[in-house]
Design an enzyme around this catalytic site. Structure first.
Site, PDB file in Angstrom:
ATOM      1  N   ASP A   1       9.255   2.293   0.706  1.00 48.92           N
ATOM      2  CA  ASP A   1       8.165   3.014   1.352  1.00 48.92           C
ATOM      3  C   ASP A   1       8.184   2.620   2.829  1.00 48.92           C
ATOM      4  OD1 ASP A   1       5.887   4.150   2.304  1.00 48.92           O
ATOM      5  OD2 ASP A   1       4.541   3.334   0.775  1.00 48.92           O
TER       6      ASP A   1
ATOM      7  N   TYR B   1       0.852  -1.187   0.000  1.00 49.82           N
ATOM      8  CA  TYR B   1       0.000   0.000   0.000  1.00 49.82           C
ATOM      9  C   TYR B   1       0.888   1.237   0.000  1.00 49.82           C
ATOM     10  CZ  TYR B   1      -3.498   3.455   1.400  1.00 49.82           C
ATOM     11  OH  TYR B   1      -4.328   4.555   1.445  1.00 49.82           O
TER      12      TYR B   1
ATOM     13  N   LYS C   1       3.595   8.776   9.012  1.00 53.69           N
ATOM     14  CA  LYS C   1       3.226   8.250  10.338  1.00 53.69           C
ATOM     15  C   LYS C   1       4.167   8.723  11.471  1.00 53.69           C
ATOM     16  CE  LYS C   1       0.217   5.063   8.216  1.00 53.69           C
ATOM     17  NZ  LYS C   1       0.226   4.114   7.154  1.00 53.69           N
TER      18      LYS C   1
HETATM   19  C1  LIG Z   1      -0.196   4.684   5.661  1.00 53.15           C
HETATM   20  C2  LIG Z   1       0.689   4.394   4.484  1.00 53.15           C
HETATM   21  C3  LIG Z   1       0.756   5.252   3.377  1.00 53.15           C
HETATM   22  C4  LIG Z   1      -0.160   6.434   3.230  1.00 53.15           C
HETATM   23  O1  LIG Z   1       0.035   7.372   4.218  1.00 53.15           O
HETATM   24  P1  LIG Z   1      -1.157   8.433   4.534  1.00 53.15           P
HETATM   25  O2  LIG Z   1      -0.553   9.340   5.548  1.00 53.15           O
HETATM   26  O3  LIG Z   1      -2.303   7.624   5.032  1.00 53.15           O
HETATM   27  O4  LIG Z   1      -1.454   9.121   3.256  1.00 53.15           O
HETATM   28  C5  LIG Z   1       1.676   4.981   2.386  1.00 53.15           C
HETATM   29  N1  LIG Z   1       2.493   3.921   2.468  1.00 53.15           N
HETATM   30  C6  LIG Z   1       2.460   3.071   3.509  1.00 53.15           C
HETATM   31  C7  LIG Z   1       3.416   1.933   3.561  1.00 53.15           C
HETATM   32  C8  LIG Z   1       1.544   3.276   4.543  1.00 53.15           C
HETATM   33  O5  LIG Z   1       1.483   2.412   5.553  1.00 53.15           O
END
Ligand SMILES: *Cc1c(COP(=O)(O)O)cnc(C)c1O
Length: 424
Positions: free
Chosen positions: A235, A143, A264
């Site tokens: 990521d 994701y 985060k």
């Molecule tokens: C949560 C998440 C995102 C998106 O971040 P948001 O602050 O919700 O836009 C992207 N990549 C990973 C791996 C995530 O866990």
């Protein structure tokens, strides 16, 4: 458990917000989510006064739990009271940038944005701009936020947008491959090598159960991207400053990506994202380079203060030790319970991440398909509610990871294990 107030609030919310929520996953709870009144250490208290042990932790941003330590708290309040933001730089952005550059091996420069989504959007644009290529290789079940280039389904042969509102022609620039599948990546490079701008991957899949990389997978991605002059993007929106401590997952796996996306934890509970990496690449961002990137709120002083003071607090106190220790106790306890009561299930996670995956064969999942084949309905419709009834708040479906924080205690772990014993 009385939930009259939550129900009434949800009824109001349904009239004015789609699905009654501002982020889709929050409505995965049936028949409706509970509304939180306030946090307390490792717990949340809902609008009806019910208390839950909280393993959701904002779905990732809260490493210290709900009670921010005094130095963190006071720095945030000081920044907010000086005036929210300015549209011209402040010192605290430089402080947080220096902190990240000092601790994360691959990061020489960094651009702050306002969400993980913004970070991955910017990283993809940067990769395309820097290489002059179009295609991005991603992992199925990975994701990367609510963004056009990665909301895809299918495989390398047949890819389509996974959301309405995205042209098929966008999805055609994205190549989804199974996690841990070197052959699929090799084939993608054989077919499209000259047009692959980057491989983007979570070091550990954290939004689709928890799936760990097999030995050598990330090294393989590093080698094949280098061979083809493509970029490797980690990521680390979930794993950043959580797995591998201040060095992030890349230091744990000893692999150096070209670009890293953060989110985060680096905002200490406030909206944040960032793209860091090789200086020559990050310099491609406007105004020093041709890749346009901008944001009114980027580098917001309150967010920067929350992020910096949280990470400093973690650096100077036993935060990682505490989280690792509780995480190990929780995972060990869960493994015993699973062995005993549901040997077909598996326990996944490391550091502050954990999840019981309702696999059908006792095999740890290797990729997204393995998680998808799990008893995902039983997880969400039966199990989640039984845990909630016992005062344990887990993430809203089989796919989202759960988090241990500095605010959790041994008692929280014990009570949670008891609840699992009853619910599994
Ligand atoms: C949560 C998440 C995102 C998106 O971040 P948001 O602050 O919700 O836009 C992207 N990549 C990973 C791996 C995530 O866990």
């Amino acid at each position: 458990m009385n939930d009259d107030n939550s129900r009434e609030l949800y009824d109001r919310a349904l009239s004015v917000m789609p699905g009654g929520v501002n982020s889709a996953v929050r409505a995965a709870i049936e028949p409706y989510p509970f509304f939180v009144q306030n946090g307390d250490g490792g717990h949340v208290i809902d609008a009806d006064g019910n208390r839950y042990i909280d393993w959701v932790m904002g779905l990732g941003p809260l490493m210290l739990g709900h009670d921010l330590p005094q130095p963190v708290q006071s720095r945030i309040q000081q920044k907010a009271s000086e005036g929210p933001m300015y549209g011209t730089p402040t010192e605290i952005e430089v402080d947080l940038a220096e902190f990240v550059v000092r601790h994360v091996p691959s990061v020489e420069k960094i651009r702050f944005v306002n969400s993980g989504t913004e970070a991955t959007v910017s990283a993809v644009r940067l990769a395309r701009g820097a290489t002059g290529r179009n295609k991005i290789v991603v992992n199925q079940g990975g994701y990367h936020g609510a963004q056009e280039s990665t909301l895809v389904e299918g495989d390398a042969e047949s890819v389509a947008p996974s959301s309405a509102g995205i042209p098929q022609s966008f999805a055609e620039h994205t190549i989804p491959v199974p996690f841990n599948d070197e052959t699929a990546v090799r084939e993608a490079f054989e077919e499209h090598g000259d047009d692959i701008a980057a491989v983007m991957t979570e070091p550990i899949l954290g939004n689709y159960g928890i799936v760990h990389p097999e030995d050598g997978y990330h090294e393989f991605l590093r080698e094949i991207t280098e061979e083809h002059d493509s970029l490797l993007i980690f990521d680390e929106v979930i794993t950043g400053f959580r797995v591998g401590g201040l060095g992030c997952a890349q230091s744990e796996f000893d692999v150096t990506p070209d670009l890293t996306t953060f989110g985060k934890l680096i905002g200490g509970g406030f909206p944040v994202g960032a793209v860091g990496g090789r200086a020559d690449l990050i310099e491609q961002f406007a105004p020093s380079g041709p890749v346009f990137q901008a944001g009114t709120f980027s580098g917001h002083p309150v967010t920067m203060a929350a992020g910096l003071e949280s990470l400093r607090f973690a650096a100077e106190n036993d935060v990682y030790d505490h989280i690792d220790e509780l995480g190990d106790r929780l995972r060990d306890g869960l493994s015993d319970i699973v062995d005993d009561q549901a040997p077909e299930y598996t326990v996944a996670g490391t550091a502050g991440m954990f999840k019981v995956i309702f696999t059908r064969d006792g095999q740890a999942p290797r990729n997204a398909a393995d998680v998808k084949n799990a008893e995902t309905d039983r997880w969400r419709r039966i199990f989640w509610g039984q845990m909630k009834e016992q005062g344990v708040f887990l993430s809203q479906n089989q796919f989202e990871c759960q988090f241990v924080s500095y605010g959790h205690t041994d008692e929280d772990v014990d009570e949670t294990l008891e609840a699992y014993k009853h619910a599994l």
